[in-house]
Design a protein around this motif. Sequence first.
Motif, PDB file in Angstrom:
ATOM      1  N   SER A  16       0.872  -1.075   0.049  1.00  0.00           N
ATOM      2  CA  SER A  16      -0.019   0.206  -0.067  1.00  0.00           C
ATOM      3  C   SER A  16       0.947   1.090   0.194  1.00  0.00           C
ATOM      4  CB  SER A  16      -0.846  -0.023   1.178  1.00  0.00           C
ATOM      5  OG  SER A  16      -0.270  -0.079   2.319  1.00  0.00           O
ATOM      6  N   SER A  17       1.782   1.236   0.783  1.00  0.00           N
ATOM      7  CA  SER A  17       2.771   2.413   0.817  1.00  0.00           C
ATOM      8  C   SER A  17       3.363   2.870  -0.614  1.00  0.00           C
ATOM      9  CB  SER A  17       4.027   2.088   1.713  1.00  0.00           C
ATOM     10  OG  SER A  17       4.737   1.563   1.590  1.00  0.00           O
ATOM     11  N   VAL A  18       3.738   1.687  -1.459  1.00  0.00           N
ATOM     12  CA  VAL A  18       4.325   1.728  -2.820  1.00  0.00           C
ATOM     13  C   VAL A  18       3.361   2.348  -3.460  1.00  0.00           C
ATOM     14  CG1 VAL A  18       5.503   0.650  -4.745  1.00  0.00           C
ATOM     15  CG2 VAL A  18       6.101   0.005  -2.450  1.00  0.00           C
ATOM     16  N   ALA A  19       2.054   1.900  -3.599  1.00  0.00           N
ATOM     17  CA  ALA A  19       0.861   2.265  -4.329  1.00  0.00           C
ATOM     18  C   ALA A  19       0.460   3.769  -4.035  1.00  0.00           C
ATOM     19  CB  ALA A  19      -0.380   1.403  -3.894  1.00  0.00           C
ATOM     20  N   LYS A  20       0.353   4.107  -2.816  1.00  0.00           N
ATOM     21  CA  LYS A  20       0.419   5.597  -2.482  1.00  0.00           C
ATOM     22  C   LYS A  20       1.382   6.496  -3.163  1.00  0.00           C
ATOM     23  CE  LYS A  20      -0.697   8.451   1.457  1.00  0.00           C
ATOM     24  NZ  LYS A  20       0.234   9.794   1.210  1.00  0.00           N
TER      25      LYS A  20
ATOM     26  N   ALA B 243      -9.305   2.920  -1.291  1.00  0.00           N
ATOM     27  CA  ALA B 243     -10.268   3.812  -0.968  1.00  0.00           C
ATOM     28  C   ALA B 243     -10.227   5.278  -0.773  1.00  0.00           C
ATOM     29  CB  ALA B 243     -11.147   3.201   0.203  1.00  0.00           C
ATOM     30  N   GLN B 244      -9.115   5.424   0.068  1.00  0.00           N
ATOM     31  CA  GLN B 244      -8.634   6.990   0.215  1.00  0.00           C
ATOM     32  C   GLN B 244      -8.091   7.592  -1.099  1.00  0.00           C
ATOM     33  OE1 GLN B 244      -5.742   6.436   3.423  1.00  0.00           O
ATOM     34  NE2 GLN B 244      -7.089   6.037   4.967  1.00  0.00           N
TER      35      GLN B 244
ATOM     36  N   TYR C 238      -9.147   0.043  -9.116  1.00  0.00           N
ATOM     37  CA  TYR C 238      -8.086  -1.195  -8.324  1.00  0.00           C
ATOM     38  C   TYR C 238      -8.281  -2.377  -9.219  1.00  0.00           C
ATOM     39  CZ  TYR C 238      -6.572  -4.623  -4.956  1.00  0.00           C
ATOM     40  OH  TYR C 238      -6.125  -5.288  -4.086  1.00  0.00           O
ATOM     41  N   ILE C 239      -7.143  -2.911  -9.473  1.00  0.00           N
ATOM     42  CA  ILE C 239      -7.124  -4.250 -10.168  1.00  0.00           C
ATOM     43  C   ILE C 239      -7.078  -5.345  -9.310  1.00  0.00           C
ATOM     44  CG2 ILE C 239      -6.064  -5.864 -11.672  1.00  0.00           C
ATOM     45  CD1 ILE C 239      -5.163  -3.503 -13.600  1.00  0.00           C
ATOM     46  N   LEU C 240      -7.961  -6.172  -9.153  1.00  0.00           N
ATOM     47  CA  LEU C 240      -8.031  -6.958  -7.784  1.00  0.00           C
ATOM     48  C   LEU C 240      -7.575  -8.489  -8.455  1.00  0.00           C
ATOM     49  CD1 LEU C 240      -9.078  -8.106  -5.112  1.00  0.00           C
ATOM     50  CD2 LEU C 240     -11.292  -8.351  -6.075  1.00  0.00           C
ATOM     51  N   MET C 241      -6.466  -9.080  -8.337  1.00  0.00           N
ATOM     52  CA  MET C 241      -6.155 -10.274  -8.807  1.00  0.00           C
ATOM     53  C   MET C 241      -6.473 -11.313  -7.828  1.00  0.00           C
ATOM     54  SD  MET C 241      -2.637 -11.503 -10.841  1.00  0.00           S
ATOM     55  CE  MET C 241      -2.056 -12.650  -9.070  1.00  0.00           C
ATOM     56  N   HIS C 242      -6.495 -12.662  -8.256  1.00  0.00           N
ATOM     57  CA  HIS C 242      -6.654 -13.823  -7.138  1.00  0.00           C
ATOM     58  C   HIS C 242      -5.386 -14.356  -7.145  1.00  0.00           C
ATOM     59  CE1 HIS C 242      -7.572 -18.089  -6.397  1.00  0.00           C
ATOM     60  NE2 HIS C 242      -8.465 -17.434  -5.678  1.00  0.00           N
ATOM     61  N   MET C 243      -5.030 -14.678  -5.884  1.00  0.00           N
ATOM     62  CA  MET C 243      -3.550 -15.281  -5.681  1.00  0.00           C
ATOM     63  C   MET C 243      -3.990 -15.866  -4.446  1.00  0.00           C
ATOM     64  SD  MET C 243       0.260 -14.106  -5.922  1.00  0.00           S
ATOM     65  CE  MET C 243       0.243 -13.160  -4.093  1.00  0.00           C
ATOM     66  N   ARG C 244      -3.189 -16.732  -4.080  1.00  0.00           N
ATOM     67  CA  ARG C 244      -3.210 -17.491  -2.745  1.00  0.00           C
ATOM     68  C   ARG C 244      -1.664 -17.422  -2.123  1.00  0.00           C
ATOM     69  NH1 ARG C 244      -6.788 -22.887  -2.837  1.00  0.00           N
ATOM     70  NH2 ARG C 244      -8.956 -22.057  -2.566  1.00  0.00           N
TER      71      ARG C 244
ATOM     72  N   LYS D 174     -16.393  -2.615  -2.109  1.00  0.00           N
ATOM     73  CA  LYS D 174     -17.479  -1.941  -2.273  1.00  0.00           C
ATOM     74  C   LYS D 174     -18.018  -1.058  -0.889  1.00  0.00           C
ATOM     75  CE  LYS D 174     -22.206  -2.304  -4.205  1.00  0.00           C
ATOM     76  NZ  LYS D 174     -23.025  -3.299  -4.919  1.00  0.00           N
ATOM     77  N   GLN D 175     -18.049  -1.874   0.231  1.00  0.00           N
ATOM     78  CA  GLN D 175     -18.415  -1.331   1.577  1.00  0.00           C
ATOM     79  C   GLN D 175     -17.343  -0.030   1.852  1.00  0.00           C
ATOM     80  OE1 GLN D 175     -18.079  -4.874   4.062  1.00  0.00           O
ATOM     81  NE2 GLN D 175     -19.905  -5.549   3.178  1.00  0.00           N
ATOM     82  N   ARG D 176     -16.076  -0.314   1.228  1.00  0.00           N
ATOM     83  CA  ARG D 176     -15.277   0.882   1.606  1.00  0.00           C
ATOM     84  C   ARG D 176     -15.136   2.214   0.601  1.00  0.00           C
ATOM     85  NH1 ARG D 176     -11.044  -0.462   5.176  1.00  0.00           N
ATOM     86  NH2 ARG D 176     -10.767  -2.465   5.734  1.00  0.00           N
TER      87      ARG D 176
END
Length: 290
Positions: free
Chosen positions: A117-121, A148-149, A154-160, A191-193
């Motif tokens: 998140s810090s890199v993204a910001k 959200a802020q 946002y690209i939401l990727m599926h990974m485990r 969505k809630q955020r």
Amino acid sequence: MSKEFLSAKDKLFEVKSTLNISGNLVSLDEPQVMGILNITPDSFYAESRVNQETAILKKAHQMVKAGAFILDIGGYSTRPGADDISEEEETKRVTDAINLVRSKFPEVLISVDTFRSSVAKHAIESGANIINDVSGGNLDSNMFETVAQLNVPYILMHMRGTPQTMKSLNQYDDLLIDIGKELAIKCNELKQRGVSDIIIDPGFGFAKSISQNYKLLQKLSYLKRLGYPLLAGLSRKSMIYKTLNIEPQDALNGTTALNMIALQNGASLLRVHDVKEAHETIKLFKALNT
């Protein structure tokens, strides 16, 4: 959402086709290309690596000229077994590249490929428009709140797991249902955020075997019921070069073949190393469907 997701098997779903970027609506009614710009020394495809200013600008110019809709800038290799690097090093790599590209190509859309998140910001503050998170929020508990802020797509990727452990985490009761449920839960949380501009990346090659990757591609349209545009990141991946018994540098033809299948199954974005060829694939796909 997950219950609704699972029960509406035969229903037509309305898929969001616009992104709000800095107050401007950007359409994904027609498929688009995302060009990969790796500011790393160890990404799996050697020819995609650039880290000198001249090389970065040359690659960016080639991609923009060839029709890239988005340039995806990443400073941390997420190939299986990749080395870890510090947040400071990743931040420097991506922000330097973003500032450089933005200075020469002010109109191009830029996504930052990071799970931190810090890199993204810092990247958004440097001029990036979109956050592309291969971990889907798994590796940084602050990522969703940060998105959200910042109020960016946002690209939401599926990974485990992590890039270091994901290969051992590909056990599913039902591949499509499990992936769909895991993504649906995260879409609900976003969505809630207040995050509404989401792109779904099914995560080809991430916590999935080669056979699972092909099943996922064959049934990609199943994930359209989430209601968001789909991104396909197939470019030169092991599901191609291992199946064909070749090296990544020889996997362009296979990439093009699978990109066409992804388009036929509902992909709105192709994330690729080879923009010209992907753009041509989209042109042919559109000709088939006019």
